[in-house]
Design a protein around this motif. Structure first.
Motif, PDB file in Angstrom:
ATOM      1  N   LEU A  38       0.820  -1.218   0.000  1.00  0.00           N
ATOM      2  CA  LEU A  38       0.000   0.000   0.000  1.00  0.00           C
ATOM      3  C   LEU A  38       0.849   1.262   0.000  1.00  0.00           C
ATOM      4  O   LEU A  38       0.444   2.301  -0.541  1.00  0.00           O
ATOM      5  N   THR A  50       0.595   5.316   4.201  1.00  0.00           N
ATOM      6  CA  THR A  50       0.149   4.112   4.903  1.00  0.00           C
ATOM      7  C   THR A  50       0.825   3.979   6.262  1.00  0.00           C
ATOM      8  O   THR A  50       2.013   4.250   6.404  1.00  0.00           O
ATOM      9  N   ALA A  92      -5.199  -5.093  -1.688  1.00  0.00           N
ATOM     10  CA  ALA A  92      -4.573  -3.978  -2.401  1.00  0.00           C
ATOM     11  C   ALA A  92      -5.322  -3.669  -3.698  1.00  0.00           C
ATOM     12  O   ALA A  92      -5.555  -2.504  -4.040  1.00  0.00           O
TER      13      ALA A  92
END
Length: 464
Positions: free
Chosen positions: A128, A134, A300
């Motif tokens: 990510l 993130t 994802a």
């Protein structure tokens, strides 16, 4: 981290307070350990098993705490910082985290499972980061204290948070998922961890599926479809139709099918169907990591991360320590997997070691904790299972590990050496000469066994 005025904290908790300072000042982060408080923190004293955090409030103030939470029943509140009065500091920590989570504009992926949740978290966060700002759970902050601290550690600009959630009993994951309110939930698998508390594997599966109770509307559930127990628990849960469900595994009935898994020294290669990419490389060891990586990949893709970004993330993972960690100590290759152990993860670790072409292999197996009334039989069965691996020595340590040794002795061939050790000192003395030989050493045991100390002793002794 949470940065709010003291007044805003008071309002988020709907609490009373003692104004020993300026409530318009901002707190920067929270801390429950008075020794680790830094300038500007909100100190939250927790009642632990052996300690009462209220007794250490002065140390927190000396370290720079700007305000403190304080239980009404506790005497002598401090007089030189703002005191926010609550009935229960643990519940207040949780309420504050829940309120803060609602103020953040982000997506959240919740991860749970008997095995693999930490690896899945690490893999997913790495992927990510190729596309989003993130943050993830640090270490093993995955319980009723750790999850709130994880939420309160998130920055205002975070776009996706990956939050690990653990449990030991029914109802615990339900509580945590309502705090986290994930948009995507991942269940890596169901194993025998916490069998002592939950009694049956069916109850463990039900406990894991509680993660859907806090899922946001139109959220996604991703789970290991190879496990019938888990599939049955999902069916019984009567999950709302607005939640999409995706399965992964090696069975061809799954939505995402894992195949062609190959272990190399540099990592693992594997394929997933359907996928635009013919194969993936993952910077981890252990064929089972292909399953964790696939769960991360599905999440994802749900967040619109490309295949190219996924592959880049797979090659640059910030790993949590003591899990399938390869350490070179002189001529010995140590597979340090000492963070936790249960039959499934122990077999996975042995299978990982099997993939390495090393002339001499030694498995050090310690107690697997929290396995309930049949723990002796489960340990014996693990010892029996070692017969299918190419090992030269099986060394065990711990009260229950005696049964591993017995199972190994009864079912391995005569040329496999099986030795039980009373303590880590004797074991380290025995193992140290092997650091100067071409061999591989697996160290596997539950966290309570602290077998990472054994690895550290071998490494430090070799340096000297």
């Amino acid at each position: 981290m949470i940065i709010r005025s003291i007044d805003a904290i008071i309002r988020m908790l709907d609490a009373d307070y003692i104004e020993n300072g300026n409530i318009e000042e901002k707190i920067k982060g929270v801390c429950i350990d008075s020794r680790k408080v830094v300038e500007g923190n909100l100190y939250i004293p927790i009642h632990g098993i052996n300690n009462n955090g209220h007794l250490f409030v002065q140390q927190a103030i000396d370290n720079g705490a700007k305000a403190v939470l304080w239980e009404r029943k506790e005497e002598n509140p401090p007089e030189d910082v703002v005191v926010i009065l609550v009935d229960d500091t643990t519940k207040a920590l949780q309420e504050l985290a829940k309120a803060y989570r609602k103020q953040l504009h982000m997506k959240v992926v919740g991860v749970t499972g008997s095995n693999g949740k930490t690896s899945t978290k690490d893999i997913l966060a790495s992927v990510l980061k190729e596309h989003y700002i993130t943050q993830k759970t640090l270490g093993n902050y995955n319980n009723e204290i750790g999850v709130p601290l994880t939420l309160l550690s998130l920055n205002e600009d975070v776009e996706v948070a990956v939050v690990e959630m653990g449990m030991e009993n029914l109802g615990e994951l339900s509580f945590l998922t309502h705090l986290v309110e994930p948009d995507i939930a991942i269940i890596s698998n169901v194993g025998t961890a916490h069998l002592e508390n939950l009694g049956t594997m069916e109850n463990i599966a039900k406990a894991k599926v509680e993660i859907v109770e806090g899922l946001n509307e139109n959220g996604s559930l991703i789970y290991n479809g190879d496990q019938e127990l888990l599939k049955n628990a999902v069916r019984e849960k009567e999950i709302p139709g607005s939640i999409s469900i995706r399965t992964f595994g090696m069975d061809k009935r799954n939505d995402y099918i894992v195949s062609a898994v190959r272990q190399k020294k540099e990592g693992i290669y594997f394929s997933v169907t359907p996928s635009e990419q013919s194969s993936y490389f993952l910077d981890m060891i252990g064929k089972h990591q292909a399953m964790n990586a696939t769960a991360a990949m599905i999440a994802a893709k749900a967040l619109h991360v490309s295949d190219e970004e996924i592959q880049r993330g797979f090659t640059n993972i910030e790993k949590t320590g003591l899990r399938n960690e390869l350490v070179v100590c002189d001529r010995c290759l140590i597979l340090n997997d000492s963070y936790k152990s249960n039959p499934q993860s122990a077999i996975a670790a042995l299978e990982t070691m099997e993939e390495f072409e090393v002339p001499y292999k030694i498995a050090v197996l310690g107690d697997m904790l929290e396995l309930g009334e049949t723990s002796d039989q489960i340990h014996y069965d693990l010892g029996k299972e070692t017969a299918r691996f190419h090992l030269q020595e099986i060394l065990t340590i711990g009260d229950m590990a005696r049964y591993i040794a017995q199972g190994a002795f009864n079912h391995n061939t005569d040329d496999v050496k099986v030795v039980y050790f009373e303590n880590k000192e004797e074991l380290s003395e025995y193992l140290f000469p092997y650091m100067h030989k071409d061999c591989m050493l697996l160290v596997k045991g539950s966290r309570g066994m602290k077998l990472d100390e054994l690895v550290n002793v071998l490494i430090e002794k070799n340096k000297k």
